[in-house]
Design an enzyme around this catalytic site. Structure first.
Site, PDB file in Angstrom:
ATOM      1  N   HIS A   1      18.364  31.657  25.945  1.00 43.68           N
ATOM      2  CA  HIS A   1      18.527  32.598  27.058  1.00 43.68           C
ATOM      3  C   HIS A   1      17.129  33.009  27.526  1.00 43.68           C
ATOM      4  CE1 HIS A   1      19.412  36.564  28.863  1.00 43.68           C
ATOM      5  NE2 HIS A   1      20.675  36.166  28.978  1.00 43.68           N
ATOM      6  N   ASP A   7      18.226  35.098  17.460  1.00 42.12           N
ATOM      7  CA  ASP A   7      18.886  35.761  18.580  1.00 42.12           C
ATOM      8  C   ASP A   7      20.391  35.680  18.335  1.00 42.12           C
ATOM      9  OD1 ASP A   7      20.083  36.532  20.898  1.00 42.12           O
ATOM     10  OD2 ASP A   7      18.899  35.263  22.231  1.00 42.12           O
ATOM     11  N   GLN A  56      24.990  36.357  20.765  1.00 41.95           N
ATOM     12  CA  GLN A  56      26.310  35.734  20.988  1.00 41.95           C
ATOM     13  C   GLN A  56      26.994  35.347  19.686  1.00 41.95           C
ATOM     14  OE1 GLN A  56      27.750  35.746  23.835  1.00 41.95           O
ATOM     15  NE2 GLN A  56      26.060  36.026  25.282  1.00 41.95           N
ATOM     16  N   LYS A  61      27.667  43.556  24.139  1.00 48.76           N
ATOM     17  CA  LYS A  61      28.359  42.277  23.902  1.00 48.76           C
ATOM     18  C   LYS A  61      29.232  42.355  22.652  1.00 48.76           C
ATOM     19  CE  LYS A  61      24.576  39.623  25.964  1.00 48.76           C
ATOM     20  NZ  LYS A  61      25.095  39.235  27.270  1.00 48.76           N
ATOM     21  N   CYS A  81      21.395  32.778  32.896  1.00 48.61           N
ATOM     22  CA  CYS A  81      20.070  33.086  32.317  1.00 48.61           C
ATOM     23  C   CYS A  81      19.606  31.969  31.379  1.00 48.61           C
ATOM     24  CB  CYS A  81      20.045  34.425  31.597  1.00 48.61           C
ATOM     25  SG  CYS A  81      20.354  35.813  32.688  1.00 48.61           S
TER      26      CYS A  81
HETATM   27  N1  PLP Z   1      20.312  36.310  24.110  1.00 49.74           N
HETATM   28  C1  PLP Z   1      21.472  35.722  24.434  1.00 49.74           C
HETATM   29  C2  PLP Z   1      21.900  34.495  23.703  1.00 49.74           C
HETATM   30  C3  PLP Z   1      22.259  36.255  25.438  1.00 49.74           C
HETATM   31  O1  PLP Z   1      23.421  35.672  25.760  1.00 49.74           O
HETATM   32  C4  PLP Z   1      21.820  37.424  26.107  1.00 49.74           C
HETATM   33  C5  PLP Z   1      22.630  37.986  27.214  1.00 49.74           C
HETATM   34  O2  PLP Z   1      23.434  37.318  27.820  1.00 49.74           O
HETATM   35  C6  PLP Z   1      20.613  38.000  25.717  1.00 49.74           C
HETATM   36  C7  PLP Z   1      19.886  37.425  24.720  1.00 49.74           C
HETATM   37  C8  PLP Z   1      20.094  39.232  26.383  1.00 49.74           C
HETATM   38  O3  PLP Z   1      20.954  40.301  26.174  1.00 49.74           O
HETATM   39  P1  PLP Z   1      20.730  41.685  26.949  1.00 49.74           P
HETATM   40  O4  PLP Z   1      20.700  41.356  28.418  1.00 49.74           O
HETATM   41  O5  PLP Z   1      21.897  42.503  26.554  1.00 49.74           O
HETATM   42  O6  PLP Z   1      19.434  42.246  26.464  1.00 49.74           O
END
Ligand code: PLP
Length: 418
Positions: free
Chosen positions: A135, A212, A215, A238, A376
């Protein structure tokens, strides 16, 4: 792109999950006169009544600033907020509550690590290793850091099936790498990366690791001690909690070495014009008044998930995703993005030459909420020669009947683009 998912039988929804769906009031509403089918969970999940009630209760009974007041409300709010930290620590099986830093979300957590951990260590000859399926939150902070320090960003390629290229990973994992930051579950393909051996290899070479888990934590049990990562990040919104709250887990020995992130109230021991000293972690990284209600509600969301059982959720969702992938793969006009061995949460696809935004708009008129765009993950889409895909993403409250509704709507959409 691949369409080899095998047909599966219709999953049975466990009674506990049937009952839990009733906890989500928004799932009873309609959209454009049709029952709402919410399949945009990778972007943000819905909230159970228990979490909504926790927020209301806080504002009705405990609302006060924390860590500073001597009065009853402040004491109660502080206790509730710190109890939430303990809940996150137990949820992740952290060794100590002080390993949990509250942030605005996964994005801020990664930026915190870039600023407070990695930047002071980096030399121009050093490297940061990430993958092609990250992401933007796990790309751009490292690009900015590379610009500031002269260090280089190295990328583990992704194969056509949506799996990491592990041979290249081995080659890229050299002594120049100072941080290996990897996504647990891809928010676009849904690939579940088998991260434990990768983290172990990095650790064996003395390389710091960041997972990370934005998800994964809502779909499967995640244990930081078992995985052996140095840092882990996720976002509250999430995982059935509000927006504006998230977590950075960091091993205490590492957090102890790190400089502050932002300066301000609550993160200091003493302030004077001749010099300021800082509190130990996690306070050192939590300047200013935090999202108190959000933190407390996150704790309630994790209680909720733990009561339902991450194992139950994981088992049911695995069947639901396999069912959805096989049903979607059977639509001749549809192309799925990747075909990973283990999939969680998300399935992205294209439908002939239709623009994914048009697919999203057509499905919306049927009451079905999906995502369209690059999610993203622009580099990942570029790698597959695409600008955008449509994405259906699932939570435990989704049902096989909702998968069927998606399939019917997509088949209808396909006739419009034939
Ligand atoms: N990492 C992953 C895999 C994501 O799917 C997302 C958001 O879609 C993020 C990081 C970033 O999350 P946030 O926008 O809640 O900070």
């Amino acid at each position: 792109m691949s369409q080899t998912a095998k047909p599966t039988t219709v999953p049975t929804v466990p009674p506990a999950i049937v009952a839990a769906r009733e906890d989500f009031p928004i799932l009873r509403r309609s959209a454009h006169g049709k029952p709402l089918v919410y399949l945009d969970n990778a972007a943000s999940t819905q909230k159970p009544q228990q979490v909504i009630d926790a927020i209301t209760r806080y504002y009705e009974h405990e609302n006060a600033n924390i860590h500073r007041g001597v009065h009853l409300l402040s004491t109660e709010a502080t206790a509730a907020y710190e109890a939430a930290r303990g809940k996150v620590a137990r949820f992740l099986n952290a060794v100590d509550d002080s390993e949990i830093v509250f942030t605005r979300g996964a994005t801020e957590s990664i930026n915190l690590v870039a600023h407070s951990y990695l930047e002071p260590l980096l030399q121009p000859s050093d490297e940061i290793l990430i993958s092609h399926m990250e992401h933007h939150a796990n790309i751009v902070p490292w690009q900015l850091l590379a610009e500031r320090t002269g260090a280089k960003l190295k990328i583990i390629p992704v194969a056509d099936d949506g799996e990491l290229d592990l041979e290249t990973f081995d080659q890229l994992l050299t002594e120049r790498v100072k941080l290996f930051a990897i996504v647990h579950v891809s928010n676009a393909i849904g690939t579940v990366n088998d991260v434990k051996p990768l983290l172990a290899k990095a650790k064996a070479r003395g390389i710091a690791t960041l997972l990370d888990a934005a998800q994964s934590v809502q779909h499967m049990p995640v244990d930081v001690q078992d995985l052996g990562c140095d840092f882990l990040v996720f976002s509250g919104h999430k995982i059935f909690a509000p927006t504006g709250i998230g977590t950075l887990y960091g091993r205490r020995e590492i957090l102890d070495t790190m400089r502050p992130y932002q300066g301000g109230g609550d993160m200091i021991s003493r302030v004077s014009f001749s010099g300021t000293t800082y509190k130990p972690p996690p306070s050192r990284f939590e300047a200013g008044t935090p999202h108190i209600a959000g933190g407390i509600a996150l704790g309630f969301a994790l209680d909720y998930l733990s009561q339902l059982g991450l194992e139950t959720i994981h088992a049911y969702e695995s069947e639901l995703l396999a069912y959805a992938a096989s049903q979607l793969a059977a639509i001749p006009e549809l192309n799925l993005l990747g075909n990973p061995r283990h999939r969680s949460g998300a399935i992205s696809f294209t439908l002939q030459e239709a623009h994914p935004h048009d697919i999203g708009t057509i499905l919306d008129t049927e009451g079905i909420a999906i995502r369209a765009g690059h999610h993203c993950c622009e580099p990942l889409h570029q790698r597959f020669g695409l600008n955008a895909t449509a994405r259906a993403s699932f939570a435990f409250y989704n049902t096989p009947a909702e998968v069927d509704a998606l399939v019917v709507a997509l088949k209808k959409a396909a006739t419009l683009f034939a």
